[in-house]
Write an enzyme that holds these catalytic residues in place. Structure first.
Site, PDB file in Angstrom:
ATOM      1  N   ARG A 246       0.859  -1.183   0.000  1.00  0.00           N
ATOM      2  CA  ARG A 246       0.000   0.000   0.000  1.00  0.00           C
ATOM      3  C   ARG A 246       0.893   1.231   0.000  1.00  0.00           C
ATOM      4  O   ARG A 246       1.935   1.257   0.677  1.00  0.00           O
ATOM      5  CB  ARG A 246      -0.908   0.030   1.237  1.00  0.00           C
ATOM      6  N   GLU A 275      -3.925   7.169  -4.498  1.00  0.00           N
ATOM      7  CA  GLU A 275      -4.511   6.516  -5.688  1.00  0.00           C
ATOM      8  C   GLU A 275      -5.935   6.991  -5.935  1.00  0.00           C
ATOM      9  O   GLU A 275      -6.671   7.170  -4.977  1.00  0.00           O
ATOM     10  CB  GLU A 275      -4.550   4.998  -5.464  1.00  0.00           C
ATOM     11  N   HIS A 296      -1.493  -0.279  -9.825  1.00  0.00           N
ATOM     12  CA  HIS A 296      -2.116  -1.193  -8.840  1.00  0.00           C
ATOM     13  C   HIS A 296      -2.701  -2.434  -9.527  1.00  0.00           C
ATOM     14  O   HIS A 296      -3.922  -2.642  -9.525  1.00  0.00           O
ATOM     15  CB  HIS A 296      -3.189  -0.468  -8.022  1.00  0.00           C
TER      16      HIS A 296
END
Ligand code: DGY
Length: 331
Positions: A246, A275, A296
């Site tokens: 993350r 994001e 991602h």
């Protein structure tokens, strides 16, 4: 006897067709065919009328939202491995069960991590770009052109030796890297022996010693900016950092500064602090060949997504059959 009412289930994003079909067969399922992320207001309104919410990593399910949920909401069955986007404490306070989809993303996530571990030091994306711009840019093989750094014989330091970290370690060992890791607790002796892994109680000391850092721990309040400016400064100028966990585990601004100043050699990233926004300075560094950026996609395989769907379905069915769902997440 009246037939059992089917739970109403709201799925916030488009899922693979086979998963959606199964959901429709089993539940009173509302789908998001156009796949646009739902606003906070829409999600709260939904949480006031359905039995089950199926969010994913793009939905932030915060405490204030959970507090507004109706009494009928029994389950937040997240279509994700990570659960940092759901306030699990708030859900527990309200008596709402939370589940996730662990295990089925491990190998895919480890593959992408290993791909970045290889791609950054070996300058693979830079090389691809030369040919993608047209073969004219390539003047042919030269002894001194496109030189990267050797992978084999280097030390990888894995931050977080859970399922994904261990799967990364197995791959890295096969590529001739020696395995170092930092974790809240030591892994079992058999795994340590199999991986010939060195455990570092001190993250600081490990960061100073390894050539490639791979971040594989979950995002929790305790791991927020775990890789801080101070810790980044401990890394060697020839070292690389890879993050497929993350974005907020690394202080992204500090990492960018280190990359620009040559205090670390490069980075391979699949996740970002804000994001889907990506810091323009990172894009610039990608153009300069200092970083490899992926959007991602660590767990983005067809097989993985279908297995995630299977897990969500099992979690919903188990709860509505009156049992504890297998992937319950505790606060
Ligand atoms: C997850 O499920 O946590 C992944 O990050 C999504 O790819």
């Amino acid at each position: 006897m009246t037939p059992k009412k089917r739970p109403t289930v709201y799925i916030t994003r488009k899922l693979p067709d086979v998963v959606e079909t199964r959901m429709r067969e089993l539940f009173d399922a509302e789908l998001n065919i156009d796949d646009t992320p739902r606003s906070e207001e829409e999600l709260v309104a939904t949480m006031q009328r359905v039995d089950v919410l199926v969010p994913t990593v793009t939905d932030r399910i915060t405490a204030p939202m959970i507090e507004q949920a109706g009494p009928q909401l029994k389950l937040i069955a997240s279509f994700s491995n990570g659960i940092d986007h759901v306030d699990v404490d708030a859900a527990a306070r309200k008596g709402i069960t939370v589940t996730n989809t662990p295990n089925v993303l491990t190998e895919d996530s480890a593959d992408i991590t290993m791909a970045l571990v290889l791609a950054v030091p070996r300058r693979m994306i830079e090389g691809t770009r030369v040919l993608a711009n047209g073969a004219d840019e390539w003047l042919g093989w030269s002894p001194t052109w496109m030189l990267g750094r050797r992978i084999s014989g280097k030390r990888i330091g894995i931050v977080g030796m859970g399922r994904i970290g261990t799967a990364v370690a197995r791959r890295a060992k096969a590529f001739g890297l020696s395995i170092h890791y930092h974790n809240r607790k030591r892994v079992n002796p058999a795994t340590e022996a199999e991986l010939e892994a060195t455990y570092w109680d001190s993250l600081d000391q490990m960061l100073a010693r390894v050539d490639i850092v791979s971040v594989n721990c979950p995002s929790t309040p305790a791991t927020y900016h775990l890789i801080s400016a101070r810790r980044l400064a401990l890394m060697q100028p020839t070292s690389y950092i890879v993050n497929t966990a993350r974005g907020d585990i690394i202080d992204e601004a500090a990492m960018i500064q280190c990359l620009r100043e040559g205090k670390i050699a490069g980075a391979g990233l699949d996740v970002y602090e804000n994001e889907p926004a990506v810091n323009p300075k990172l894009i610039k560094l990608a153009k300069e060949g200092k970083v490899v950026l992926l959007p991602h996609m660590g767990s983005a395989t067809i097989e993985g997504r279908i297995e995630m769907g299977d897990k969500v379905i099992i979690n919903i069915r188990t709860l509505f059959d009156g049992h504890r769902p297998p992937n319950r997440v505790l606060p």
